[in-house]
Design a protein around this motif. Structure first.
Motif, PDB file in Angstrom:
ATOM      1  N   LEU A 300      -5.646  16.598   9.012  1.00  0.00           N
ATOM      2  CA  LEU A 300      -4.556  16.502   9.975  1.00  0.00           C
ATOM      3  C   LEU A 300      -4.935  15.666  11.185  1.00  0.00           C
ATOM      4  CD1 LEU A 300      -3.120  20.142   9.906  1.00  0.00           C
ATOM      5  CD2 LEU A 300      -2.053  18.087   8.998  1.00  0.00           C
ATOM      6  N   GLU A 301      -6.217  15.629  11.502  1.00  0.00           N
ATOM      7  CA  GLU A 301      -6.641  14.933  12.713  1.00  0.00           C
ATOM      8  C   GLU A 301      -7.018  13.473  12.474  1.00  0.00           C
ATOM      9  OE1 GLU A 301      -9.788  17.295  14.325  1.00  0.00           O
ATOM     10  OE2 GLU A 301      -8.431  18.785  15.203  1.00  0.00           O
ATOM     11  N   THR A 302      -7.423  13.136  11.261  1.00  0.00           N
ATOM     12  CA  THR A 302      -7.949  11.783  11.044  1.00  0.00           C
ATOM     13  C   THR A 302      -7.213  10.973   9.989  1.00  0.00           C
ATOM     14  OG1 THR A 302      -9.573  12.525   9.379  1.00  0.00           O
ATOM     15  CG2 THR A 302     -10.252  12.581  11.691  1.00  0.00           C
ATOM     16  N   LYS A 303      -6.566  11.636   9.033  1.00  0.00           N
ATOM     17  CA  LYS A 303      -5.947  10.894   7.937  1.00  0.00           C
ATOM     18  C   LYS A 303      -4.468  10.645   8.217  1.00  0.00           C
ATOM     19  CE  LYS A 303      -9.099  12.595   4.344  1.00  0.00           C
ATOM     20  NZ  LYS A 303      -9.222  13.294   3.050  1.00  0.00           N
ATOM     21  N   LYS A 304      -3.963   9.589   7.604  1.00  0.00           N
ATOM     22  CA  LYS A 304      -2.556   9.242   7.773  1.00  0.00           C
ATOM     23  C   LYS A 304      -1.961   8.896   6.415  1.00  0.00           C
ATOM     24  CE  LYS A 304       0.508   6.002  10.176  1.00  0.00           C
ATOM     25  NZ  LYS A 304       0.591   4.798  11.030  1.00  0.00           N
ATOM     26  N   HIS A 305      -0.743   9.375   6.204  1.00  0.00           N
ATOM     27  CA  HIS A 305      -0.062   9.044   4.957  1.00  0.00           C
ATOM     28  C   HIS A 305       0.228   7.550   4.901  1.00  0.00           C
ATOM     29  CE1 HIS A 305       2.837   9.077   1.699  1.00  0.00           C
ATOM     30  NE2 HIS A 305       3.679   8.437   2.485  1.00  0.00           N
ATOM     31  N   GLU A 306       0.013   6.971   3.736  1.00  0.00           N
ATOM     32  CA  GLU A 306       0.272   5.543   3.559  1.00  0.00           C
ATOM     33  C   GLU A 306       1.213   5.327   2.382  1.00  0.00           C
ATOM     34  OE1 GLU A 306      -3.435   3.557   3.110  1.00  0.00           O
ATOM     35  OE2 GLU A 306      -4.081   3.906   5.181  1.00  0.00           O
ATOM     36  N   ILE A 307       2.046   4.331   2.501  1.00  0.00           N
ATOM     37  CA  ILE A 307       2.980   3.984   1.431  1.00  0.00           C
ATOM     38  C   ILE A 307       2.361   2.894   0.558  1.00  0.00           C
ATOM     39  CG2 ILE A 307       4.212   2.093   2.558  1.00  0.00           C
ATOM     40  CD1 ILE A 307       6.827   3.405   1.599  1.00  0.00           C
ATOM     41  N   ASP A 308       2.802   2.805  -0.683  1.00  0.00           N
ATOM     42  CA  ASP A 308       2.307   1.783  -1.597  1.00  0.00           C
ATOM     43  C   ASP A 308       3.044   0.468  -1.326  1.00  0.00           C
ATOM     44  OD1 ASP A 308       1.615   0.136  -3.733  1.00  0.00           O
ATOM     45  OD2 ASP A 308       1.561   1.769  -5.181  1.00  0.00           O
ATOM     46  N   MET A 309       2.424  -0.392  -0.546  1.00  0.00           N
ATOM     47  CA  MET A 309       3.074  -1.644  -0.174  1.00  0.00           C
ATOM     48  C   MET A 309       3.211  -2.586  -1.371  1.00  0.00           C
ATOM     49  SD  MET A 309       3.756  -0.973   2.894  1.00  0.00           S
ATOM     50  CE  MET A 309       4.422  -2.530   3.468  1.00  0.00           C
ATOM     51  N   GLY A 310       2.362  -2.417  -2.374  1.00  0.00           N
ATOM     52  CA  GLY A 310       2.488  -3.214  -3.585  1.00  0.00           C
ATOM     53  C   GLY A 310       3.795  -2.942  -4.308  1.00  0.00           C
ATOM     54  N   MET A 311       4.223  -1.671  -4.301  1.00  0.00           N
ATOM     55  CA  MET A 311       5.509  -1.321  -4.917  1.00  0.00           C
ATOM     56  C   MET A 311       6.665  -1.938  -4.146  1.00  0.00           C
ATOM     57  SD  MET A 311       5.026   2.667  -6.055  1.00  0.00           S
ATOM     58  CE  MET A 311       6.788   2.848  -6.297  1.00  0.00           C
ATOM     59  N   LEU A 312       6.533  -1.970  -2.826  1.00  0.00           N
ATOM     60  CA  LEU A 312       7.593  -2.559  -2.002  1.00  0.00           C
ATOM     61  C   LEU A 312       7.703  -4.059  -2.273  1.00  0.00           C
ATOM     62  CD1 LEU A 312       9.683  -1.879   0.152  1.00  0.00           C
ATOM     63  CD2 LEU A 312       7.969  -2.396   1.892  1.00  0.00           C
ATOM     64  N   LYS A 313       6.573  -4.710  -2.413  1.00  0.00           N
ATOM     65  CA  LYS A 313       6.552  -6.141  -2.738  1.00  0.00           C
ATOM     66  C   LYS A 313       7.196  -6.382  -4.109  1.00  0.00           C
ATOM     67  CE  LYS A 313       3.299 -10.031  -3.203  1.00  0.00           C
ATOM     68  NZ  LYS A 313       3.453 -10.301  -4.637  1.00  0.00           N
ATOM     69  N   LEU A 314       6.870  -5.504  -5.064  1.00  0.00           N
ATOM     70  CA  LEU A 314       7.432  -5.634  -6.409  1.00  0.00           C
ATOM     71  C   LEU A 314       8.948  -5.491  -6.392  1.00  0.00           C
ATOM     72  CD1 LEU A 314       7.097  -5.871  -9.479  1.00  0.00           C
ATOM     73  CD2 LEU A 314       6.729  -3.388  -9.538  1.00  0.00           C
TER      74      LEU A 314
END
Length: 320
Positions: A300-314
């Motif tokens: 909760l203090e150090t990690k951040k959710h990330e989206i798959d930008m490769g899917m967005l590009k596709l």
């Protein structure tokens, strides 16, 4: 450890009941007493706690929502409220707690852990925005609900030759919009993880129109903004006829998919194993189809959710 508790908190998600079932039956299998806390952290503070048996969780694996109910609780955000909750658990001799929910629920579990009460977090939210896991319980079901809606709306968009804007949930994460947009063949997907230009959106619509395209689907994550406002801007810039569908809370309901039932069963059972092993202060997840666990405070203090930008590009490449 002889007694454990389980609660669901925050927004409900399809598959929460399957997770509760797994916690109860896994616990009983290992000779533990399992107690259900009703009404989330509010129920914990008030002592709305009941012992659960095998039959208590019969015929719930296929049901949406949560049989333990859920509620927001401002009092639990205070140290005094947290101490009240711990006292209620200690009255019954409960030594560990499984918390099923999203990041707000995890924050509560983090606070209890910091005060010495062992908790394990299980990711239950349609938003798929919990760090440390590729998928959360409820995401797949919500995704299929949205895809079904996109398919139906596309029929209408085709018939009336219109641009439809579909606003989906996800809070500050764009996973639902991204996955549903790609699976549903949306021409444009707007997510909070990427900046967008109204001029670019309108240019894509104009190019489609010039090659004879009669309709378009635009999927908007709620974290981006209002679908209605985006519709109005498109109308102003292009004079195209647009319609808006805000899917809302229907995305949280319904019978969980097989994928969500299996995920919930695996994660719920693993949470119990961690408590039996004396490893509180953890959260469980799934990465590359393997169960993982990690420090809930660190996550909760150090990690951040990330989206798959490769899917967005596709999605952009396939919607030309």
């Amino acid at each position: 450890m002889k007694k454990i508790g389980v609660l669901t908190s925050g927004g409900d998600a399809p598959g929460m009941n399957a997770a509760v079932r797994a916690v109860v039956r896994k616990g009983i299998y290992h000779d533990l007493e399992v107690y259900g806390i009703y009404g989330g952290y509010a129920g914990l503070i008030s002592g709305n706690i009941k012992k659960l048996e095998l039959g208590s969780v019969g015929d719930i694996i296929h049901r949406g929502g949560t049989v333990l109910y859920s509620a927001r609780c401002e009092e639990f955000k205070t140290k005094e409220g947290q101490q009240k909750g711990i006292e209620q658990l200690k009255k019954l001799g409960i030594e560990g707690l499984v918390v099923i929910g999203g990041d707000g629920s995890y924050m509560g579990a983090k606070k209890l852990t910091e005060q010495g009460f062992p908790c394990v977090g299980v990711p239950g939210t349609i938003d798929n925005d919990i760090p440390g896991t590729e998928f959360t319980i409820g995401f797949d079901t919500a995704l299929n609900t949205v895809i079904d809606a996109i398919d139906k709306i596309r029929d209408t968009a085709t018939s009336h030759e219109r641009t439809f804007i579909i606003e989906v949930m996800g809070r500050d994460a764009g996973d639902i919009a991204l996955w549903a947009g790609l699976a549903g063949g949306a021409e444009t997907i707007l997510v909070p993880e990427e900046n967008f230009s109204m001029d670019d959106i309108c240019d894509r619509l104009k190019k489609g129109s010039e090659r004879g395209k009669k309709h378009s689907i635009i999927v908007v994550a709620e974290g981006v903004g209002s679908g209605v406002e985006i519709s109005q801007k498109i109308k102003e810039l292009t004079n195209y006829d647009t319609r808006v569908s805000v899917l809302g809370h229907m995305q949280r309901g319904g019978s969980p998919t097989a994928s969500d039932r299996v995920l919930a069963s695996r994660l719920g059972a693993r949470a119990v194993e961690l408590l039996i092993e004396g490893r509180g202060g953890r959260a469980v997840g799934i990465v590359k189809n393997e169960l993982v666990d990690y420090d809930i405070i660190e996550a909760l203090e150090t990690k951040k959710h990330e989206i798959d930008m490769g899917m967005l590009k596709l999605s952009k490449e396939l919607s030309i």
